[in-house]
Each structure stands twice: as C-alpha cells, then as structure tokens.
Motif scaffolding. Structure first.
Motif, short mmCIF file in Angstrom:
data_model
loop_
_atom_site.label_atom_id
_atom_site.label_comp_id
_atom_site.label_asym_id
_atom_site.label_seq_id
_atom_site.Cartn_x
_atom_site.Cartn_y
_atom_site.Cartn_z
N UNK A 155 0.17 6.14 -8.59
CA UNK A 155 1.07 5.62 -8.28
C UNK A 155 1.04 4.61 -9.58
N UNK A 156 2.78 3.74 -9.66
CA UNK A 156 2.82 3.19 -10.58
C UNK A 156 3.52 2.15 -10.49
N UNK A 157 3.21 0.86 -11.15
CA UNK A 157 3.98 -0.37 -11.00
C UNK A 157 4.29 -1.27 -10.34
N UNK A 158 3.56 -1.28 -8.84
CA UNK A 158 3.30 -1.44 -8.08
C UNK A 158 2.81 -2.82 -8.20
N UNK A 159 2.31 -2.88 -6.97
CA UNK A 159 0.85 -4.60 -6.91
C UNK A 159 -0.56 -4.35 -8.46
N UNK A 160 -0.64 -2.97 -8.30
CA UNK A 160 -1.27 -3.58 -10.34
C UNK A 160 -0.71 -1.90 -10.67
N UNK A 161 -0.75 -1.56 -12.21
CA UNK A 161 0.32 -1.19 -13.15
C UNK A 161 -0.54 0.64 -12.51
N UNK A 209 2.89 1.59 -0.04
CA UNK A 209 2.79 0.65 -1.19
C UNK A 209 4.28 0.88 -1.86
N UNK A 210 4.64 -0.17 -2.94
CA UNK A 210 5.95 -0.16 -3.97
C UNK A 210 4.92 0.86 -5.15
N UNK A 211 6.14 1.89 -5.64
CA UNK A 211 5.57 2.21 -6.62
C UNK A 211 6.78 2.69 -7.70
N UNK A 212 6.79 2.92 -8.48
CA UNK A 212 7.64 3.04 -9.46
C UNK A 212 8.21 4.47 -9.69
N UNK A 213 6.83 5.27 -9.75
CA UNK A 213 6.58 6.40 -10.29
C UNK A 213 5.18 6.91 -9.14
N UNK A 214 5.45 7.57 -8.48
CA UNK A 214 4.39 8.37 -7.72
C UNK A 214 4.44 10.26 -7.55
N UNK A 215 2.46 10.74 -7.98
CA UNK A 215 3.12 12.05 -7.70
C UNK A 215 1.91 11.63 -6.90
N UNK A 216 1.87 13.30 -5.37
CA UNK A 216 0.92 13.11 -4.76
C UNK A 216 0.26 14.49 -5.32
N UNK A 217 -1.32 14.77 -5.10
CA UNK A 217 -1.91 16.04 -5.28
C UNK A 217 -3.09 15.94 -4.48
N UNK A 218 -3.98 16.79 -4.91
CA UNK A 218 -5.52 17.15 -4.27
C UNK A 218 -6.09 18.53 -5.05
#
Length: 251
Positions: A126-132, A146-155
């Motif tokens: 996650x980027x661009x939320x509470x922390x970069x 959380x708030x995210x400008x960008x988010x991608x899930x993986x594992x």
C-alpha cells in the motif's frame, strides 16, 4: 537473419537507454547477497507520487508488457523501472486486491489456499496512506481498512515484522526467478527486487530481512517475473503480465 535482428534490437534498446538515463540512473542497481545476484530498485518517500500501478490501457485492454505500458505515458514522462506486481488469472485479472489512481479490480482475499498466493500470511503493498509505503498482512488490512493511493495484494509475505515467513525451508528445492517488494520500518523506503537466477523463498526472504533490513516484505511472483530497468540496459520479455508497477518521472 537472427544475428541482424538481435543487432537491431540492441541498437534500439541502446537508443532508448540514452534517452531516459539522466532521469533514472540511480534508481536500480545490481547487488550480490549471500552468493546470489539481484537487481534492486529503491524509492524514497519523496518519490512515492511517481509510483504507479497499471493493468489496462486507455482502450480497456490489458497492457501485458512493458512496451505497451510505455506507449501510454504522457509527453515528457520517463519510465524509470517497472516489474510485474502480483498474481493474476488466465484473463490477466488480479487474483486479489488491486487499486490504482484510476482503476480498481479484484477484491481482498483473506482465506488460505494451496498455491503461493494463499500461503498465509499473505499481504498488501500500500502506498500514499498514513505512511508513504506499507506492506500489511491481508487480515490486518481487512480490519484496519487503511487508505491507499495504490494497493496490490499478493502472497506469501516474505518478511513479517522482521521475521521470515514460518513456512520457508532452508533446504527447499523449489527454485524460481522471483520478485517482490520490501519496506523499511519507518515506511520511508521501498525496495523492489528481482533475482538474477532461480532462488528459494528462504533465500529471497533473507535478501529483504538481512540484506536490506526490511521490516516487512511481500512476494509478487516467480517464474513469470520480469523487469524493465533502462539504466541497466534491461527490458525483459516473455509471458504476458497482469498488474505492473513502476516509477515515472517527468523530464
């Protein structure tokens, strides 16, 4: 004929590198760790706004490769690096959550499964939320939202709160070219890494934990892993990709 084609491709790539090198020369570097070679692309907090996620082009069709991605950039935009950014279905849809500035696709998946994606704990970059930059375990992400400008899930997660994933084996015989992302404890730095050769999960996780001192790190994929890094004269090709993450600057 093949030799001529290779020579022409080399000249074309060389011309491309010469064009973009000044803006992106310091982002990606080759590095050795514990006998293995990697390319690591480092972004600071100040560079977070330039990080982008792509899936489909303006026509709604999946981009699938770095060449198609570059054609979508605006005037003066330079692609500093790019790599595949998570697992995807046969139709290139993200397996899990995907959020970009202009597009949302896929839903958060928190259940276990027999594949790498479902080797819990998995997580979300996650980027661009509470922390970069953040890598958050998927169930914690579902709870916190959380708030995210960008988010991608993986594992799976590679590193969780400073510890390797509990299922990684030192003597594993599962080896692939792998790529992923790690984040510093303060969330101010993100490292995007890809192995030069086939490595185990344990080796790749140790790169982030011990080599980069990442507090949390997330696996993107293996065997299909690809990198675009013009400053290193590199533009991988092969299987078509789903989500792609990369950094752009404006000249």
């Amino acid at each position: 004929m093949k030799t001529r084609i290779k020579r022409r491709l080399g000249l074309a790539v060389g011309a491309l590198i010469a064009t973009v090198l000044p803006a992106v020369a310091d982002i990606c570097e080759k590095r050795d760790f514990d006998g293995q070679g990697y390319v690591i692309c480092t972004l600071t907090a100040e560079q977070e706004p330039g990080l982008r996620l792509w899936l489909n082009g303006p026509d709604g069709q999946v981009l699938g490769d770095f060449s198609s991605l570059r054609k979508t950039l605006g005037a003066g935009e330079v692609l500093g690096f790019a790599m595949n950014a998570g697992m995807y279905h046969a139709d290139y849809r993200p397996v899990g959550l995907y959020v970009s500035d202009t597009e949302t696709a896929g839903q958060l998946v928190t259940g276990a499964s027999n594949d790498n994606f479902g080797m819990l704990p998995n997580g979300v970059f996650c980027t661009g939320g509470a922390r970069p930059y953040q890598v958050i375990e998927s169930r914690a992400f579902a709870s916190a939202q959380p708030e995210c400008r960008l988010a991608t899930q993986s594992g799976p997660m590679l590193v969780i709160d400073g510890a390797l994933h509990p299922r990684f084996l030192v003597d594993s015989d599962s080896r692939y070219v792998r790529n992923g992302v790690g984040v510093s404890a303060d969330g101010q730095t993100a490292w995007f890494a890809i192995s030069d050769r086939a490595v185990t999960f344990h080796e790749f996780g140790r790169l982030f934990r011990d080599g980069l001192r990442a507090r949390d790190a997330l696996y993107f994929d293996g065997s299909v892993s690809r990198l675009y890094a013009p400053a290193l004269n590199r533009a991988d090709f092969g299987r078509r990709l789903g989500p792609i993450i990369g950094y752009t600057e404006t000249e």
